[in-house]
Design an enzyme around this catalytic site. Structure first.
Site, PDB file in Angstrom:
ATOM      1  N   PHE A 111       0.815  -1.221   0.000  1.00  0.00           N
ATOM      2  CA  PHE A 111       0.000   0.000   0.000  1.00  0.00           C
ATOM      3  C   PHE A 111       0.846   1.268   0.000  1.00  0.00           C
ATOM      4  O   PHE A 111       0.403   2.333  -0.416  1.00  0.00           O
ATOM      5  CB  PHE A 111      -0.961  -0.008   1.192  1.00  0.00           C
ATOM      6  CG  PHE A 111      -0.367   0.385   2.519  1.00  0.00           C
ATOM      7  CD1 PHE A 111      -0.437   1.697   2.970  1.00  0.00           C
ATOM      8  CD2 PHE A 111       0.237  -0.556   3.338  1.00  0.00           C
ATOM      9  CE1 PHE A 111       0.085   2.060   4.196  1.00  0.00           C
ATOM     10  CE2 PHE A 111       0.764  -0.206   4.565  1.00  0.00           C
ATOM     11  CZ  PHE A 111       0.687   1.106   5.001  1.00  0.00           C
ATOM     12  N   LYS A 112       2.110   1.154   0.427  1.00  0.00           N
ATOM     13  CA  LYS A 112       2.978   2.334   0.480  1.00  0.00           C
ATOM     14  C   LYS A 112       3.230   2.918  -0.908  1.00  0.00           C
ATOM     15  O   LYS A 112       3.643   4.071  -1.033  1.00  0.00           O
ATOM     16  CB  LYS A 112       4.309   1.966   1.128  1.00  0.00           C
ATOM     17  CG  LYS A 112       4.216   1.183   2.431  1.00  0.00           C
ATOM     18  CD  LYS A 112       3.654   1.998   3.562  1.00  0.00           C
ATOM     19  CE  LYS A 112       3.528   1.195   4.835  1.00  0.00           C
ATOM     20  NZ  LYS A 112       4.782   0.870   5.479  1.00  0.00           N
ATOM     21  N   ASP A 113       3.000   2.113  -1.953  1.00  0.00           N
ATOM     22  CA  ASP A 113       3.212   2.624  -3.312  1.00  0.00           C
ATOM     23  C   ASP A 113       2.302   3.800  -3.628  1.00  0.00           C
ATOM     24  O   ASP A 113       2.678   4.690  -4.396  1.00  0.00           O
ATOM     25  CB  ASP A 113       2.953   1.523  -4.350  1.00  0.00           C
ATOM     26  CG  ASP A 113       4.057   0.480  -4.389  1.00  0.00           C
ATOM     27  OD1 ASP A 113       5.217   0.847  -4.188  1.00  0.00           O
ATOM     28  OD2 ASP A 113       3.736  -0.695  -4.620  1.00  0.00           O
TER      29      ASP A 113
END
Length: 488
Positions: A111-113
């Site tokens: 999800f950090k993308d």
């Protein structure tokens, strides 16, 4: 829009200055001086719009000293081609009233993308001189930041991860990263040691003055990392509405597996902006410091850090909680300063009764054990044919426990934070009742064979990739290794 310190110890700054600084140099975090709101009509008007269009509507309210053209170009280049899913973050119906938000369709399967494809591009437009980006990671942030900042003009990035405390896949994703401006360091300690070490550097102006570059962060302590995450809660809600899964203005529960409190804080900001949200469910693994805090009002980090199958949540000091408490105390920097002085000195603090009552109206805390996490992966796959990664499984299990404690009647959005292939040994252990530790690539192939899910593009050729980074340092060696890297 100006940004102020949670501890009242720094002058207000613009959004670009807050992003360049990363955190308040004297301790504390930057927060917007007010939280902008959408009316019900404005939220409904966004239904049917593309992710990039909604992102522009949301971010222009926070990043006010960037031009509309700059924001538009940054958003477009961040999300047009870098995500496999057209929606960027698609929603998947698990069962009636329960939906997963797949946040892992970006370049590194986490999800950090979503924020870290955006933030580096924005930072490159704001910097006045070369910037050194320091990152502490428990696994996923590191690779996402490296991928986002790789070869970005005017930046260098150094990532610190806890040696032997991330999955082998996570480690290889980081240490095989190319780019002329990247460095990766294995620190002999845990994530909190990485995070505290990086924070100490940000507070050490004498050390920073040794270098011509400016220092900043890509962790969620940086407002530029946090703000883009607000967008996907709003888009996911609108996706469900467009599918007919929600009534007009219907409230939802949002469930977030979290360790550093950044992802759930972005959902909190979406709620404050006007998104119809009933409760936020804060889901912890066996490192249950947050779950205990929301039940008792006492934050106690005096405990052993446990290594789990959900390593991105193996954290005892949740940095972004400070922002939440600042808002829930009515923006009281004196109380925040007092509590965090106690945390630094004694490893614990207790909030007052009024703040606890306000917290209870917004957030419910739960935790899942390791056995419960693996059982949830197995059961959900058997019942629904959907392979959960361990972090998402923690979220699902905590949602189930939440439902046992309250009378549920709300549609639930559960954050699916990582592609299951990223944690193939743990997922295959749950699905096969066999141990796969040390056989990561066998587990990867077996998971693909069992589920029919293709291996994520960031993992396909990882076994043959060249190791490019092999720095290590002791707990107290962060400054020395930064000197070595920047002076090479």
């Amino acid at each position: 829009m100006k940004y102020e310190s949670t501890r009242g110890n720094f002058e207000k700054v613009t959004s670009s200055e807050a992003i360049q600084l990363g955190m308040v140099p004297k301790g504390g975090l930057f927060v917007p001086e007010r939280v902008p709101e959408f009316s019900e009509k404005e939220i409904r008007e966004m239904e049917g719009e593309k992710y990039r269009e909604i992102a522009h509507r949301v971010l222009r309210k926070f990043l006010t000293n960037f031009s509309g053209e700059t924001l538009g170009k940054t958003i477009d280049s961040s999300y047009r081609e870098n995500f496999e899913a057209e929606e960027v973050v698609p929603t998947v119906k698990l069962e009636e009233g329960v939906h997963l938000i797949e946040l892992w369709h970006g370049p590194t399967a986490a999800f950090k993308d979503v924020p870290l494809q955006f933030m580096p591009r924005l930072l490159s437009r704001a910097i006045e001189r070369e910037t050194v980006v320091l990152v502490a990671t428990s696994g996923d942030t590191g690779k996402a930041a490296l991928e986002g900042f790789k070869d970005v003009k005017g930046t260098r990035i150094i990532v610190f991860y806890p040696k032997e405390s991330v999955s082998r896949m996570q480690e290889l994703q980081m240490t095989t990263t190319g780019g002329s401006n990247t460095a990766v360091v294995a620190l002999e300690g845990d994530f909190d040691d990485c995070q505290n070490g990086v924070k100490d550097v940000f507070a050490d102006w004498e050390f920073q003055s040794e270098f011509p570059q400016r220092f900043s962060s890509a962790n969620s302590i940086n407002w530029g990392r946090l703000a883009p995450q607000i967008v996907y809660w709003i888009t996911s809600y609108l996706q469900l509405s467009a599918k007919g899964e929600l009534e007009v203005e219907e409230e939802v529960d949002i469930v977030v597996p979290t360790g550093n409190f950044g992802d759930i804080l972005s959902a909190y900001y979406a709620r404050r902006m006007g998104l119809p949200v009933n409760k936020l469910v804060c889901a912890s693994n066996e490192n249950r410091v947050l779950a205990d805090f929301f039940r008792t009002g006492t934050y106690d980090a005096n405990r052993e850090l446990k290594r789990t199958s959900s390593p991105a949540m193996d954290i005892l000091i949740s940095s972004n909680l400070e922002r939440f408490l600042y808002h829930e105390t009515g923006r009281d920097p004196e109380r925040i300063s007092s509590w965090y002085e106690s945390l630094d000195k004694d490893g614990r603090f207790t909030v007052d009764g009024k703040t606890k009552e306000r917290m209870d109206r917004v957030i419910h805390g739960e935790y899942a054990t390791e056995d419960e996490t693996l059982e949830t992966i197995s059961r959900i796959y058997e019942d629904h044919g959907y392979p959960l990664d361990p972090h998402t499984a923690v979220g699902v299990k905590c949602f189930e426990k939440y439902g046992e404690r309250v009378e549920r009647g709300k549609t639930a959005l559960i954050a699916s934070t990582a592609n299951p292939h990223k944690f193939a040994p743990a997922v295959m252990k749950a699905l096969s009742d066999r141990e796969w530790e040390g056989r990561e690539f066998e587990a990867l192939d077996e998971l693909k064979e069992k589920t029919g899910w293709p291996i994520h593009r960031s993992l396909r050729n990882l076994k043959e990739a060249e190791i490019r980074h092999d720095y290590t340092c002791p707990r107290d060696g962060i400054r020395d290794i930064i000197r070595k890297i920047l002076r090479n």
